[in-house]
Every structure is written in structure tokens, then in C-alpha cells.
Design an enzyme around this catalytic site. Structure first.
Site, short mmCIF file in Angstrom:
data_model
loop_
_atom_site.label_atom_id
_atom_site.label_comp_id
_atom_site.label_asym_id
_atom_site.label_seq_id
_atom_site.Cartn_x
_atom_site.Cartn_y
_atom_site.Cartn_z
N LYS A 9 0.90 -1.12 -0.08
CA LYS A 9 0.07 -0.05 -0.03
C LYS A 9 0.59 1.14 0.06
CE LYS A 9 -3.99 2.05 2.36
NZ LYS A 9 -4.76 1.60 3.77
N SER A 40 -9.82 1.87 2.37
CA SER A 40 -9.04 2.72 1.71
C SER A 40 -8.00 1.73 0.90
CB SER A 40 -8.41 3.51 2.60
OG SER A 40 -7.47 2.94 3.53
N SER A 63 -10.23 -0.68 6.89
CA SER A 63 -9.42 -0.51 5.56
C SER A 63 -8.79 -1.67 4.80
CB SER A 63 -8.55 0.60 5.24
OG SER A 63 -9.28 1.76 5.14
N1 GLN Z 1 -13.45 3.54 5.96
C1 GLN Z 1 -12.97 4.25 6.94
C2 GLN Z 1 -12.60 5.50 7.00
O1 GLN Z 1 -13.02 6.26 5.80
C3 GLN Z 1 -11.81 3.35 7.36
C4 GLN Z 1 -10.29 4.01 6.70
C5 GLN Z 1 -9.31 3.14 7.39
O2 GLN Z 1 -9.31 2.05 8.11
N2 GLN Z 1 -8.15 3.63 6.92
O3 GLN Z 1 -12.21 6.09 7.83
#
Ligand code: GLN
Length: 478
Positions: free
Chosen positions: A81, A156, A180
Site C-alpha cells: 500500500k 481504503s 480498510s
Molecule cells: N472507511 C474508513 C474511513 O473512511 C476506514 C479507513 C481506514 O481504515 N483507513 O475512515
């Protein structure tokens, strides 16, 4: 020599074996993935960059394998990532503000896997600074779901999930602050683990919510998840929140098999797709058939978890983003004076969602609102954690769906941030409580003629990934 390697059915465990036996080399394996990426990435956009030195790393791994000096991950191709630092490579977090930023050191997970001589294939697309649930917040285009390119891959870490799902990597690293890793794993039909808070060092991953963030693996099987997790876990002098592996020895409730708890009240919301619920019940039946006791449990404060997350996370985001000031890293836009430089740089470099969260976070932390929002959310976080601790006195695992539904359409939720935030309903609790959580593919639902994957989430006691792997492997062997 080009080789026909069955990438679709390949796992880390199988590849280790084949490399050792000389059925193929790491160079051949790496080339096979590079070919897939060349074929599919234009459409899927899982990778932002493929590293030019991957084959060289593979050749080096082959030498070690030949000399009998290989470790368990030597020569295995990995996608990373874009918020995890690899020394000398660009790490942009899919943000314009870091578009040309080169990492000056290795994240601890990268040092560890580098020592194992894994082959780093490239960096994957994500929501900007990991803020989002669809990879639509990337400054460099959306990642499409390999199962249906009109749908999102999740986020994400959408690029990492899609890279594995499109056979563009055997495994990948992601980060999980509120879901994410697990949500995109679920959308793309792969296995994703959010480790216990502190199990894996956060040194060298760009901080989003420091009390919530964890790095974790994307793989095709639970066995592979365990292999990669064991390679990245452990105490790190660079991260004082890391925990030793020895500190935890769970007192198991189930004598033979772990006991599984289901928070039934939490599954009654009308936002949950009936197909998801049906797949969930079916997976519970599979586990029951394998001798698992399934119990109803209650988690009285769990319905507040999403609200608590969306107060605490932006608060942490707002302070973590303060370091991007045009001076220390990346983009610099010249303004009328020093303060103007700061505003101009951040205005030009950050996308809308990042700005939204910085504003929200600054608001909940400001004097006058601090007690009403930030402190109150912290108190409720402690109550939620207490609910889970109590539940784990009578069960070993808590099961829920990973997401309310299968992957949604690109653009479907971009106009409505709250609809997007609701995606995280089942995942944020593991980050708030620090417990580990594993998402495993649990069947599919057919929409518009496309089979879309669904995910089962198993959460465990703090430090008890082992029980999750045990149940996960049992479930996969159905
Ligand atoms: N979808 C969640 C958010 O928008 C999780 C993001 C994440 O785990 N980095 O915060």
C-alpha cells in the site's frame, strides 16, 4: 523462459514448496505477476507504480533458494500500500501533496520482509491518506473491482485487495484504521486481517488515527494470512505501542473448538442486504456443522461505535495531517507570506475528504467542544471495549458480516459521505477496542449477472489471532 504458472490457485504455502523443489524460480513467478499486471492494471488501476527492480530482487532470491539459504517468504511477490515507506521509492498515500515524495527510510514491516527477501512488486492505490471506503478518494483515479469493473474495490486499501484478486500479486500489505483491510478484502473476495493493536509496528506507515492504525496482510487463504502476519509482527524499538508475542495466552472457553458469539441485535438494521445476512447464516451453519458452539451475545453500546469512530478518528487525523505544511515533505506552493504558504500548499495538495476530516477533527478538539465531543467519545470508547471484554468471558470469537452488502457501484456513495461512513458499521469496533479481526470470503451474491464476493468477519480477544486463524482455516476447509 516464460512459464505457465497457475496463479489463480497459487498460495504462499504452495509457492514456497514449488520454489524449494525448483518447479519454478522466483524470477519466473515474478515475471508471471508482472505479465498479469501489464494485462490488467490499465483497467483495474490497482498499482500506482510497478517497481523496476522486482526482477532483480527475484534473481537474488533465487540465488539464496539455490544455496539453501532461503527463509519461508524468500522470492514471494508482494504488493505494498502506498502509505507504507520503502526507502528510496515514492510513497504518496495517493495524495497530490506527496506525489513526488521519496521515502527516506524503510517501515519496520518492509525491513522485516526485505530481510526475508520477499520480492516487492510495487505500490498500490488507496483512498488519500487512507481516508475512505472505496478508493474513490485517491488523487490518481479509482481502483475498480476485478469481479465487476463498474464497482469499487473497497477502501481504503482497495489497490492491495484488487492486486491480489486480479492475480497481480500473491499477497499484499494494507493498513486498517476503521476497516480498510477487511472491507476491500470482503469486496474483492480475499482474506484480510486487522491485527491486534500493537501486534505489528506502525513505524513507517503514514499515521491516520494513531490509536487505531494497524498494518496487516491481504492473502488468498487464512493459512497465508497467518504466514505473513507471523513475518511482520513483533516488538519494535521504533514503536512503543508494540506488544510481545508472549504476553498473551488465552483461556479458551470452548473445550475442543472455540465458542462463537453473534451480536444478533446488531444485525437487525435495515441497511443490511438480505443476501449478506443469508451468506452469514450459512457460514455459521458451516461452523456449527464442524462442532462450533454458536451463542447469541449482547453488546449494549455497539450501536455507538460508528459515531465514536467518526469523532475520534478525525480528531487524530487533524493533528496527524498538521505535518504536511509545505516545508517538511512534498508539495510546496509559494504564497504571500509564511502562513499563506501553509494555506496554499494544503489547499492545493489535499483532496476534499482529507479537508473535511481535518475540519471535523479541529472542531471536535476545539476548546468548548472538546468535552462535549472528544472526551465523551473517548468515554464511550471505553464502554464499548468493556462490552467486548465482558462478551469474551463467555465466547472466544465474535462473528458478524464484514460489510452490510457486496461492493457498490463506482460513484454510488461519493455525494453522500454519511452513506459511505455507514459502510464501516461492522469494522470500526475492532479498531476502537484494539482486538484482532479477520475477514474471510463467505460466498457470493449475483447482481446484474456478476458474482460479487461477501465477507465473514471473526473478531477475537486482544492478542489472540491464533484462535481466528484456527476457526478461519476450519471454515475454509468446508
Ligand atoms: N472507511 C474508513 C474511513 O473512511 C476506514 C479507513 C481506514 O481504515 N483507513 O475512515
Amino acid at each position: 523462459m516464460p512459464m505457465n504458472i497457475d496463479l489463480k490457485n497459487l498460495t504462499i504455502a504452495k509457492a514456497q514448496d514449488a520454489l524449494k523443489k525448483g518447479e519454478f524460480t522466483s524470477v519466473q513467478l515474478t515475471q508471471a505477476y508482472l505479465d498479469q499486471i501489464a494485462l490488467k492494471n490499465k483497467d483495474i488501476n490497482a498499482y500506482l507504480e510497478v517497481y523496476g527492480d522486482a526482477l532483480k530482487a527475484a534473481a537474488h532470491a533465487d540465488e539464496l533458494i539455490k544455496a539453501g539459504q532461503a527463509g519461508p517468504l524468500t522470492g514471494i511477490p508482494l504488493a505494498i500500500k502506498d502509505n507504507i515507506l520503502v526507502k528510496g521509492k515514492i510513497a504518496s498515500a495517493s495524495s497530490k501533496i506527496l506525489e513526488n515524495y521519496h521515502a527516506t527510510y524503510n517501515a519496520t514491516v518492509i525491513s522485516k520482509l526485505g530481510r526475508e527477501r520477499m520480492v516487492f512488486l510495487g505500490r498500490t492505490n488507496m483512498d488519500e491518506f487512507a481516508m475512505g471506503g472505496s478508493t474513490e478518494n485517491s488523487a490518481f483515479g479509482v481502483t475498480k473491482n476485478p469481479h465487476d469493473t463498474s464497482r469499487v474495490a473497497g477502501g481504503s486499501s482497495g489497490g492491495s485487495a484488487a492486486a491480489v484478486a486480479m492475480d497481480g500479486a500473491l499477497c499484499a500489505l494494507g493498513s486498517d484504521t476503521g476497516g480498510s483491510i477487511r472491507q476491500p478484502a470482503s469486496f474483492c473476495g480475499v482474506v484480510g486481517l486487522k491485527p491486534t493493536y500493537g501486534a505489528v509496528s506502525r513505524y513507517g506507515v503514514m499515521a491516520m488515527g494513531s490509536s487505531l492504525d494497524q498494518i496487516g496482510p491481504f492473502t488468498k487463504t487464512v493459512e497465508d494470512s497467518e504466514i505473513l502476519f507471523n513475518a511482520i509482527r513483533g516488538v519494535d524499538v521504533h514503536d512503543s505501542t508494540t506488544i510481545t508475542e508472549e504476553t498473551y495466552s488465552p483461556a479458551r472457553i470452548g473445550a475442543k473448538k472455540p465458542v462463537i458469539g453473534v451480536p444478533r441485535d446488531f444485525l437487525k438494521g435495515d441497511g443490511i442486504d438480505p443476501a449478506m445476512l443469508a451468506a452469514f447464516e450459512k457460514s455459521l451453519a458451516v461452523l456449527k456443522g464442524k462442532g462450533y458452539e454458536i451463542k447469541d451475545i449482547s453488546l449494549p453500546n455497539i450501536s455507538y461505535s460508528l459515531m465514536v469512530y467518526y469523532v475520534l478518528m478525525p480528531a487524530e487525523v487533524s493533528s496527524n495531517m498538521a505535518r504536511f505544511d509545505g516545508v517538511k515533505y512534498g508539495l510546496y506552493v509559494d504564497g504571500a507570506d509564511g502562513i499563506a504558504d501553509y494555506f496554499e500548499t494544503r489547499g492545493a495538495g489535499f483532496g476534499r475528504e482529507v479537508i473535511r476530516r481535518v475540519l471535523l477533527g479541529t472542531y471536535v478538539l476545539s476548546s468548548g467542544y472538546y468535552d462535549a465531543y472528544y472526551n465523551r467519545a473517548n468515554a464511550v470508547r471505553a464502554m464499548i471495549t468493556e462490552d467486548f471484554n465482558k462478551a469474551f468471558q463467555s465466547v472466544d470469537i465474535i462473528a458478524t458480516p464484514t460489510t452490510p452488502s457486496a461492493a457498490f457501484k463506482i460513484g454510488e456513495k461519493t455525494a453522500d459521505p454519511v452513506a459511505m461512513y455507514l459502510e464501516d458499521i461492522f469494522t470500526v469496533t475492532a479498531n476502537l477496542t484494539g482486538m484482532p479481526a479477520l475477514s474471510i470470503p463467505c460466498g457470493t451474491t449475483t447482481i446484474d449477472g456478476k458474482e460479487l464476493p461477501l465477507g465473514l468477519q471473526l473478531s477475537g480477544r486482544h492478542g489472540d489471532e491464533k484462535t481466528l486463524f484456527e476457526a478461519g482455516k476450519d471454515y475454509e476447509g468446508q
